[in-house]
Design an enzyme around this catalytic site. Structure first.
Site, mmCIF file in Angstrom:
data_model
loop_
_atom_site.group_PDB
_atom_site.id
_atom_site.type_symbol
_atom_site.label_atom_id
_atom_site.label_comp_id
_atom_site.label_asym_id
_atom_site.label_seq_id
_atom_site.Cartn_x
_atom_site.Cartn_y
_atom_site.Cartn_z
ATOM 1 N N CYS A 382 0.912 -9.409 -1.492
ATOM 2 C CA CYS A 382 1.226 -8.395 -0.482
ATOM 3 C C CYS A 382 1.078 -8.979 0.927
ATOM 4 O O CYS A 382 1.887 -9.813 1.296
ATOM 5 C CB CYS A 382 0.417 -7.128 -0.705
ATOM 6 S SG CYS A 382 1.282 -5.696 -0.021
ATOM 7 N N HIS A 508 1.721 -5.843 -6.088
ATOM 8 C CA HIS A 508 0.353 -6.171 -6.510
ATOM 9 C C HIS A 508 0.316 -6.331 -8.031
ATOM 10 O O HIS A 508 0.082 -5.346 -8.741
ATOM 11 C CB HIS A 508 -0.601 -5.035 -6.131
ATOM 12 C CG HIS A 508 -0.831 -4.863 -4.671
ATOM 13 N ND1 HIS A 508 -1.958 -5.321 -4.041
ATOM 14 C CD2 HIS A 508 -0.074 -4.281 -3.717
ATOM 15 C CE1 HIS A 508 -1.899 -5.020 -2.750
ATOM 16 N NE2 HIS A 508 -0.753 -4.388 -2.528
ATOM 17 N N GLU A 510 -1.939 -7.523 -9.785
ATOM 18 C CA GLU A 510 -3.294 -7.365 -10.333
ATOM 19 C C GLU A 510 -3.534 -5.988 -10.941
ATOM 20 O O GLU A 510 -4.340 -5.833 -11.852
ATOM 21 C CB GLU A 510 -4.350 -7.656 -9.251
ATOM 22 C CG GLU A 510 -4.458 -6.644 -8.107
ATOM 23 C CD GLU A 510 -3.487 -6.906 -6.948
ATOM 24 O OE1 GLU A 510 -2.467 -7.601 -7.160
ATOM 25 O OE2 GLU A 510 -3.754 -6.415 -5.825
#
Ligand code: GLN
Length: 537
Positions: A382, A508, A510
């Site tokens: 990001c 993102h 994650e």
């Protein structure tokens, strides 16, 4: 079967790990074939944690449907592999907002609007909303905060009413803390007794107690607590500190938490939960001895929870690669040309963290230039990806004042710019580009290779984007835009082919990494870091 509701409350102190216990129970029930989800009720007035800064609340987690959520929802997904949504996280603010909207709309037909029954009814409606989808056998509801907090009262009153309505289709698990007084060499049960009394005063009798402790709870202590708290001795469970949160489902199963919950909700447990895939992960975790060292460059590195999902996604990837993970936190405000080599030189890979605002950004550029020139595997997420783009523009394209208009609205080279759809927005809450969007990956790119496919969906949380006008110049100079939104053509992934591993994502990745389905980009990045480490030997 009827949907069963399990309420998880906490007493004595906060940070007892209600989220991990809820997640562990859900993990076990799921491994027994039940359809499970977990939701969290947060007693604060903010509508959601999206506007809270990380010092207040740690990471803001984002669901696929674009809700900015409590970080416990990340644990729920990582432990259960079940996607959460806006319905899984409700705050006092949202409850009041919806009641006040109804009042303004005239829905209460001139009656006085009160905490009981109007606020409690709205809480009950939200608790049951997921149950009404028919998609779940068990709904675990975690009540944030600690019993005794003023803020928690309406939630606990709603739980009392729900338990009365639901009978055996509901259950309450209460977490408490059992302190160890070193001078007396004793575990103390009084705080637990008081906390249960407080809950009983509110009309809630817990069915199961989970005792957080640093020392093993003796049989005598267990019996004493059972006697004073009206709980069966086998339903007094200890949650002793373990080296990893991913061990907790196993320690809970060893004390039969899953069976107790099934029995108390009218179901006879059969066989054992299918935990083989989870055990495979835990055994790899226990067996790993070689270390892979990843640097995380960000401005919130002193906060344990600010980059929670990144830490966990790295941990999943390292574990599957049979390595122990060591994260070196590097404060981006303390990084400059004079110390970059010393801070970054020993790393096997570096992550440039997400974030907002100017503070710490210059350090990220320094780290990126150093990592790019020394060819260390580098992953920008990001804002980290946006910094990759800016650093490349400044150093390779020669656009010395290239910037994001977030940092310098007057820059002559706005290689990162506010998204068109963001331009008229004034409200801060829930207005970023949020949630999962498709991303088409260029065949043959590092990203497509990592995912093993060319269309992926990942979650976003940003207002600024790669400026399309500069795309040609970047690609000619070697930074490729290999991922884009198939509809809007917004650039989502950049990489520099020829480097060991140099890639940034506007999204993102994650958030989607779970124990049983680790994120492919993190796997690819950590494998590259391990290969780099080997090459240095
Ligand atoms: N501040 C950047 C933006 O709003 C990046 C956000 C982030 O890193 N989550 O676009």
């Amino acid at each position: 079967m009827e949907t069963k509701y399990i309420f998880v409350t906490g007493g004595v102190v906060s940070s007892l790990g209600k989220g991990i216990i809820s997640s562990s129970l859900a993990c076990l029930l799921k491994a027994r074939g039940y359809r499970v989800t977990i939701q969290k009720f947060d007693p604060y007035i903010n509508i959601d944690p999206g506007t809270l800064n990380p010092y207040e609340h740690g990471e803001c987690y984002v669901t696929v449907d674009g809700h900015e959520a409590d970080l416990d929802l990340g644990h729920y997904e990582r432990f259960t592999n079940v996607r959460t949504t806006r319905a899984n996280n409700v705050t006092t603010g949202r409850i009041y907002q919806s009641v006040i909207n109804k009042e303004r709309h005239g829905d209460y037909l001139g009656r006085t609007v009160q905490i009981v029954p109007h606020i409690t009814d709205e809480i009950k409606r939200c608790v049951k909303a997921l149950g009404h989808t028919g998609e779940y056998d068990y709904i675990i509801t975690e009540i944030g905060g600690v019993v005794g907090d003023i803020e928690s009262l309406p939630f606990l009153e709603a739980v009392r009413q729900l338990r009365w309505d639901l009978g055996q289709d509901s259950l309450c698990i209460h977490l408490t803390y059992v302190p160890y007084i070193a001078a007396a060499k004793e575990l103390k049960t009084k705080p637990t007794q008081h906390s249960v009394k407080q809950l009983q005063e509110l009309g809630i009798q817990p069915d199961v107690l989970v005792l957080r402790t640093e020392h093993p709870v003796t049989e005598e202590v267990r019996r004493k607590i059972a006697l004073f708290c009206n709980v069966a001795p086998d339903a007094v469970i200890q949650s002793q500190d373990v080296p990893s949160i991913y061990e907790v489902p196993l320690t809970m199963h060893a004390q039969h938490l899953d069976e107790i919950v099934l029995r108390k909700t009218g179901i006879t447990p059969e066989g054992e939960p299918h935990m083989a895939p989870w055990m495979n992960f835990v055994e790899k975790m226990r067996g790993a001895s070689e270390v892979v060292t990843i640097g995380l460059v960000g401005k919130y590195v002193e906060l344990q929870d600010a980059y929670k999902s990144i830490n966990e996604a790295l941990f999943h990837a390292a574990t599957y690669a049979d390595h122990k993970l060591e994260i070196k936190y590097i404060h981006s405000e303390k990084l400059d040309e004079s110390n970059a080599g010393a801070l970054l030189g020993d790393l096997d890979g570096v992550i440039i963290a997400p974030g907002f605002g100017q503070r710490g950004v210059e350090g990220k550029f320094v780290a990126l230039k150093w990592a790019r020139e020394h060819d260390i595997p580098t992953f920008g997420i990001c804002l980290g990806m946006q910094c990759m783009v800016i650093e490349f523009a400044r150093d390779v394209l020669g656009l010395a004042d290239a910037n994001s208009t977030e940092m310098n609205p007057a820059t002559a080279h706005n290689v990162i710019d506010l998204m068109e759809e963001q331009k008229g927005i004034a409200d801060m809450g829930g207005t970023m580009r949020l949630g999962a969007y498709d991303c088409a990956l260029r065949p043959g790119s590092l990203a497509a290779g990592a995912y093993g496919k060319e269309l992926v969906s990942e979650r976003h949380r940003h207002r600024f984007e790669f400026n399309e006008a500069y795309r040609g110049r970047f690609e000619e100079a070697g930074m490729q835009c290999v991922g884009e939104n198939p509809r809007t053509h917004l650039v989502e992934v950049v990489e520099i082919p020829g480097k060991r591993w140099y890639l940034g994502t506007q999204y993102h990745p994650e958030y989607s990494s779970t124990v049983l389905e680790p994120n492919p980009l993190f796997i690819s990045f950590v494998n590259a870091a391990i290969a780099y480490k080997e090459s240095k030997k």
